[in-house]
Design a protein around this motif. Structure first.
Motif: not given
Length: 963
Positions: A95-98, A100, A104, A165-166, A183
């Motif tokens: 998955e992505t965060s912030n 993209s 993660h 962040g995941a 990450r």
């Protein structure tokens, strides 16, 4: 006696190469043979046979190649790691965060608990991690990722990924699965090809050792096979009662024997057999067992409810079979068919770091003797060793396979129950005089229980044996391996780009009618992987680089940075980019921009033509793009004149002019070029002129200020009968020690004023001269200027070394950093009052109209350690000769005579000449009141009476009053 079920699992190098090993279902026996050339068997459907034949075999090399590749698919089998391997696996979370910025990802690298994770890789780059899992090396990946690993324990704790962040559920522990969490921060330079492949070098599963009754990490081939047989999750699921530990202990000891290595391989020793591999739980156990057995040249037998294993080593026989043990006639096969024969073995193994864990050919095993026997034709058999990492070990196993295949005599012996004690893999001696066998060694390759009828028709029990000849030399090894060459090619990986070479220069150009400096950046490379190049640059004082672009190139390319700052130092970096987006490390360079700071070219071909009172100058224009103007100076010296000791007579002749008109003067004319930055050419062009005749003048006044220079001084001072610039500081008022100050004692510590004035002595108010009336006069001067430098060495000067005017290695006489000029201000009014004067303007030689004038000298210096030095300062005012005349004037008879008025009046009347007409005898004339404004004339006869006569006059003098 009950039914005896025997399962024989022979390694790829077993005697089954002849194709004679088979399962005899009718006798209730089950045998599996594994051949170097092919696998051929008949299976009896039983619980064991079903367990051994779940799924078809996957090609060996394909399995080896995929071990370190990350895969993304919804369903995949577990991979069990034994020994030391480089592995990757299925992506189980991504998955992505912030927005993209961060990716993660979790990669399951083993379906079992690992002993350790030794190294982690992104693509082919080995990572260095700090204590918190941050990537610190290599530099291109530093700071862009965090790596965490879990070994896959059965009670594995939850890895808290929320801190990174995941969103990873607390219930997600992946117990029993070893994995890598990464990450990664988005960075096209670090990850030019997208998501990188994540892999690791690991130490695999811990296995049970019956010799020590302990469980620990091991590379022992026999112990690894035992672990797979007893594993109930993915293995055969045999119980401990089904394992003949005595045979496994014996095999484990053989595996742990040390074998000497050749000097070509570096000498020393290694274990006889080791296993390093990955078990795909989707493969049939039979395939897995076969690959495990190949790593120790072994065989596996299931007999009497137990698994027996034999490692590849010679065992001396202790029993002999004779005719007394036979219950019938024997059959003999002396040689296999040509189709099944071979005399050389080749294949691949899976080396460790020396081969980057990639399938690699080991040195083939050949025999000239066997080739000769086969008609001098080399025939290869393929033997892939998927669990072997050592090249020398692979060669030993291949030799056993070759030499065992040449033991080609096979006999089938129907034996009495006296042979019941022998098992598959045992060695026995056979003595049969009829066949010439005397204690000849054979190996039992098949065993079956026989329920037969004797010659009398009576039931007879026995054992049927298939024996193959065997010699101890099959297992001989005398450090004879060929050294393994890890890299059989010097071709680099496309991801390993060479750093290009970068250099810089600068040049001056005109763009949109503006002179600017361009920074040229040249990049070269010989790397055939490099398809593009990227260049960035910045001023050294800036924090951020500016991209100059990315362009394709073969060997060389030039980038340009327009309008750079002269004198600034620029940091430059360039890198190559491959067709798949990989980037090389940056090549760096620094360049100080010279640009428009480069001095102008010297002026050439200066010529002077004198036309009357004018000197017409011409020269060859210089081609410098940043040329601003020319400066013309004049020295009264006709030899040895220098630019420094001359005074400026034309301060700015703008480009593109290459001519000028200046006053005609005897002496030396000098010219230099100046650029837009105020820099002057190194050497002055000069032309010497001697003027033979210039219209003579009549001296009105000479004003001499030198050597006393008694006039008013502003920022100037008289030193040694010369006028110089004052200093801003007194030498002894400077801070610090007396002898630490820069420059000479009277140089004020390199603090010479940049400008000063000297006003001539006033004779009428502040006027230097009063002509009494308004006249046009010629003003000339004698103005001798030199240069005083307060420092003797170039680097003694105050300020920055490269800020000083002039040249490091040039005579100071060529410097143009000091100057002195003469100026005049004029008025038409009475200087005794408060007349309005004109602005001061430069004066060389010329005609000026004024009643009164004042003069001053202006001294300038661009160098705080140097001053112009005025040694002689003199101004001369003269007026040209003038004639006034009148013709045919009638004098009249008035008693007061006739007044002649000069218009305009002279400044000085020198004489008057009269030419009379119609004069009588005794006539004469009288001239009175003769002055600069006119005269009175009377004509008289001989009787002294006033008479009227006609006359002409010519008056000579100089000066003319200007109304």
């Amino acid at each position: 006696m009950g039914v005896v079920e025997t399962v024989i699992v022979g390694s790829l190098i077993s005697g089954a190469a002849t194709g004679i090993i088979a399962a005899t279902a009718a006798a209730g026996a089950l045998a599996f043979g594994f051949s170097v050339s092919a696998f051929a068997t008949t299976l009896v459907l039983s619980g064991i046979s079903m367990a051994l034949t779940k799924k078809p075999k996957i090609p060996t090399q394909a399995t080896m190649l995929g071990r370190s590749q990350m895969v993304k698919q919804p369903i995949t089998s577990r991979k069990i790691v034994y020994g030391r391997q480089k592995v990757s696996g299925a992506v189980v979370f991504m998955e992505t965060s912030n927005k993209s910025q961060y990716l993660h990802i979790i990669v399951a690298i083993a379906g079992n608990e690992l002993n350790s994770v030794q190294k982690v890789f992104l693509n082919d780059a080995e990572l260095t991690l700090d204590g918190d899992g941050n990537i610190t090396a290599p530099s291109i990946l530093s700071g862009v990722g965090i790596i965490k690993t879990q070994l896959g324990a059965a009670d594995q704790a939850h890895l808290n990924l929320a801190q990174y962040g995941a969103i990873w559920p607390a219930t997600a522990t992946l117990k029993g699965i070893a994995f890598i969490y990464a990450r990664l921060e988005y960075n096209p330079d670090s990850f030019p090809s997208g998501i990188p492949n994540i892999s690791a070098i690991v130490e695999g599963k811990k296995v049970y050792d019956p010799r020590t009754t302990s469980t620990a990490y091991s590379k022992n081939s026999a112990l690894i096979l035992r672990d797979y047989l007893t594993n109930t999750e993915y293995g055969v699921g045999a119980t401990s009662d089904e394992i003949d530990d005595a045979s496994f202990i014996a095999a484990a000891n053989i595996c742990d024997e040390n074998v000497s290595l050749s000097s070509a391989s570096g000498g020393g020793t290694e274990k006889r057999y080791e296993s390093h591999g990955v078990v795909d739980t989707g493969n049939a156990p039979k395939q897995v067992i076969e690959e495990m057995l190949s790593a120790m040249a072994g065989t596996l037998t299931y007999s009497g409810g137990k698994f027996y294993v034999k490692a590849g080593a010679y065992s001396s026989p202790s029993d002999t079979l004779t005719e007394d043990d036979l219950r019938g006639g024997i059959s003999i096969v002396t040689k296999p068919s040509r189709r099944d024969n071979f005399n050389a073995v080749k294949g691949v193994f899976l080396p460790d770091e020396t081969g980057n864990f990639q399938p690699t050919d080991y040195a083939s095993i050949t025999s000239s003797t066997f080739e000769t026997e086969d008609g001098s034709e080399r025939v290869f058999s393929e033997l892939d060793l998927t669990f072997t990492q050592s090249s020398s070990m692979a060669q030993r196993i291949a030799k056993i396979a070759l030499y065992k295949s040449r033991q080609q005599l096979v006999i089938t012996m129907p034996c009495k129950l006296t042979a019941f004690k022998h098992n598959i893999g045992d060695t026995v001696m056979v003595t049969l005089d009829r066949y010439g066998f005397s204690s000849k060694v054979f190996e039992v390759t098949n065993w079956s229980f026989a329920n037969a009828v004797d010659v009398n028709g009576n039931a007879e029990l026995g054992v049927d044996l298939i024996l193959r000849e065997l010699a101890s030399s099959v297992y001989d090894w005398n450090a004879e391996e060929t050294a393994f060459v890890a890299d059989n090619t010097n071709l680099r990986s496309p991801s390993d780009l060479l750093t290009p070479a970068v250099s810089a220069s600068d040049e001056v150009r005109i763009i949109n009618e503006e002179v600017i400096t361009v920074l040229n950046i040249d990049v070269t490379t010989s790397d055939f992987f490099a398809q593009q190049v990227e260049v960035q640059a910045k001023k050294q004082t800036d924090s951020q680089y500016t991209s100059l672009g990315i362009t394709s190139f073969n060997d060389a390319v030039r980038f340009e940075m327009i309008d750079v700052e002269d004198g600034a130092t620029y940091d430059i970096r360039a890198r190559s980019i491959s067709s798949i987006g990989n980037r090389s490390s940056f090549a760096t360079a620094t360049h100080e921009v010279f640009g428009k700071r480069d001095i102008p070219s010297d002026v050439t071909n200066l010529s002077v033509n004198i036309i009357g009172k004018e000197a017409h100058l011409s020269w060859t224009p210089i081609a410098d793009l940043d040329l601003s103007h020319y400066v013309v100076r004049h020295s009264s010296a006709t030899s040895g004149a220098t630019f420094t000791t001359s005074r400026t007579i034309a301060s700015k002749i703008s480009r593109p002019a290459n001519t000028a008109v200046v006053p005609a003067l005897t002496g030396t004319y000098l010219i230099k070029a100046f650029d837009k930055g105020g820099r002057e050419s190194r050497n002055a062009a000069q032309s010497i002129v001697t003027i033979d005749s210039i219209e003579a003048g009549n001296l009105i006044q000479t004003i001499t200020e030198s050597p006393t220079f008694a006039g008013t001084k502003t920022d100037t001072i008289v030193v040694g009968n010369s006028l110089i610039l004052e200093t801003a500081n007194n030498f002894d008022s400077l801070a610090g020690l007396f002898d630490d100050a820069e420059g000479l004692f009277d140089g004020g510590g390199s603090n010479v004023d940049n400008e000063g004035f000297y006003n001539f002595v006033g004779v009428d108010g502040d006027a230097s001269i009063d002509l009494g009336s308004k006249f046009t006069s010629r003003v000339t001067s004698k103005f001798v200027v030199n240069r005083t430098d307060y420092v003797n060495l170039f680097d003694d000067a105050g300020g920055n070394f490269d800020s000083r005017e002039g040249f490091f290695d040039t005579d100071a006489d060529q410097f143009g950093d000091t100057n002195a000029k003469l100026q005049i201000a004029t008025t038409n009014g009475d200087p005794a009052g408060t007349p309005a004067y004109s602005e001061f303007r430069d004066i060389i030689t010329g005609e000026y109209t004024f009643r009164a004038a004042k003069f001053r000298a202006v001294l300038n210096s661009k160098d705080t350690s140097a001053t112009p030095r005025v040694d002689t300062l003199q101004v001369t005012i003269d007026m040209p000769d003038r004639l006034a005349h009148g013709n045919d004037i009638l004098s009249g008879t008035g008693a007061s005579g006739f007044d002649v008025v000069f218009s305009p009046a002279f400044s000085v009347l020198q004489n008057v000449a009269i030419t009379a007409q119609n004069m009588g005898s005794g006539d004469y004339y009288e001239i009175t009141s003769k002055s600069a404004t006119g005269f009175n004339i009377k004509f008289k006869n001989s009787s002294n009476a006033v008479v009227s006569r006609t006359f002409d006059y010519q008056a000579k003098g100089y000066g003319a009053v200007v109304s």
